[in-house]
Write a protein that holds these residues in place. Structure first.
Motif, PDB file in Angstrom:
ATOM      1  N   UNK A 213     -24.978  -8.712 -19.681  1.00  0.00           N
ATOM      2  CA  UNK A 213     -25.265  -8.727 -18.246  1.00  0.00           C
ATOM      3  C   UNK A 213     -24.270  -9.623 -17.495  1.00  0.00           C
ATOM      4  N   UNK A 214     -24.007 -10.809 -18.017  1.00  0.00           N
ATOM      5  CA  UNK A 214     -23.083 -11.718 -17.344  1.00  0.00           C
ATOM      6  C   UNK A 214     -21.679 -11.126 -17.264  1.00  0.00           C
ATOM      7  N   UNK A 215     -21.286 -10.395 -18.284  1.00  0.00           N
ATOM      8  CA  UNK A 215     -20.001  -9.704 -18.257  1.00  0.00           C
ATOM      9  C   UNK A 215     -19.999  -8.635 -17.161  1.00  0.00           C
TER      10      UNK A 215
ATOM     11  N   UNK B 239     -33.934  -1.924 -25.349  1.00  0.00           N
ATOM     12  CA  UNK B 239     -32.969  -2.671 -24.540  1.00  0.00           C
ATOM     13  C   UNK B 239     -31.985  -1.745 -23.831  1.00  0.00           C
ATOM     14  N   UNK B 240     -31.670  -0.595 -24.444  1.00  0.00           N
ATOM     15  CA  UNK B 240     -30.681   0.286 -23.819  1.00  0.00           C
ATOM     16  C   UNK B 240     -31.190   0.830 -22.488  1.00  0.00           C
TER      17      UNK B 240
ATOM     18  N   UNK C  98     -27.887 -11.260 -26.556  1.00  0.00           N
ATOM     19  CA  UNK C  98     -26.881 -10.195 -26.423  1.00  0.00           C
ATOM     20  C   UNK C  98     -27.011  -9.481 -25.082  1.00  0.00           C
ATOM     21  N   UNK C  99     -28.239  -9.203 -24.660  1.00  0.00           N
ATOM     22  CA  UNK C  99     -28.471  -8.562 -23.364  1.00  0.00           C
ATOM     23  C   UNK C  99     -27.922  -9.426 -22.230  1.00  0.00           C
ATOM     24  N   UNK C 100     -28.229 -10.715 -22.248  1.00  0.00           N
ATOM     25  CA  UNK C 100     -27.799 -11.607 -21.173  1.00  0.00           C
ATOM     26  C   UNK C 100     -26.290 -11.813 -21.175  1.00  0.00           C
TER      27      UNK C 100
ATOM     28  N   UNK D 293     -36.808 -16.744 -27.224  1.00  0.00           N
ATOM     29  CA  UNK D 293     -35.602 -15.957 -27.015  1.00  0.00           C
ATOM     30  C   UNK D 293     -35.057 -15.405 -28.332  1.00  0.00           C
ATOM     31  N   UNK D 294     -34.793 -14.096 -28.334  1.00  0.00           N
ATOM     32  CA  UNK D 294     -34.319 -13.405 -29.533  1.00  0.00           C
ATOM     33  C   UNK D 294     -32.808 -13.213 -29.469  1.00  0.00           C
ATOM     34  N   UNK D 295     -32.258 -12.789 -30.587  1.00  0.00           N
ATOM     35  CA  UNK D 295     -30.834 -12.435 -30.645  1.00  0.00           C
ATOM     36  C   UNK D 295     -30.553 -11.315 -29.635  1.00  0.00           C
TER      37      UNK D 295
END
Length: 149
Positions: free
Chosen positions: A141-143, A1-2, A136-138, A130-132
């Motif tokens: 991303x929204x932030x 994810x990073x 967290x990624x989304x 959808x996973x945890x």
């Protein structure tokens, strides 16, 4: 994810593209990188109205270009201000069907100056994908997206 976060950050920080283009590139990248993201798009508050207006997206065309607050998963998130993960859309009474192929949905709000100004909406053709980590990624991303709005 990073690695994905780095690539998303470089899109959002790019001086070459306007906000609309950046959001479209974000949709394309998520669509390419996460196999069970089958429709990825942004909705934003439509001026002073209590409704959402479709922004950049990747996936099948949708009739839901305007969504009243409270209607469907997106409309509920516009009111609740909270991420909503729907493992099986057929179990959800307030679901607005975009595609007969959609089996699950996640919607994450975008806040600017403390106000809910929009959201990312992702549909999947897989039940409960959808996973945890996705959540967290989304939310991250929204932030990040809020900083370019």
């Amino acid at each position: 994810m990073s690695e994905l976060k780095k690539r998303l950050s470089s899109i959002l920080e790019s001086p070459k593209h306007n906000t609309e283009e950046k959001l479209e590139k974000v949709c394309h990248l998520l669509d390419q990188e996460i196999s069970y993201f089958n429709w990825t798009g942004f909705y934003f508050k439509n001026g002073d109205k209590d409704e959402l207006k479709l922004g950049p997206y990747v996936g099948a065309p949708t009739d839901h270009t305007i969504i009243p607050y409270g209607k469907g998963i997106c409309g509920q998130v516009a009111v609740s201000n909270e991420t909503f993960v729907v493992p099986d859309v057929h179990q959800e009474s307030n679901y607005l069907s975009c595609s007969i192929d959609t089996k699950a949905e996640i919607v994450v709000p975008i806040f600017k100056d403390g106000k809910n100004v929009g959201q990312i909406d992702i549909d999947s053709h897989t039940i409960d994908p959808f996973t945890k980590e996705d959540r967290e990624l989304l939310e991250w991303l929204c932030n990040e997206v809020s900083k370019i709005l």
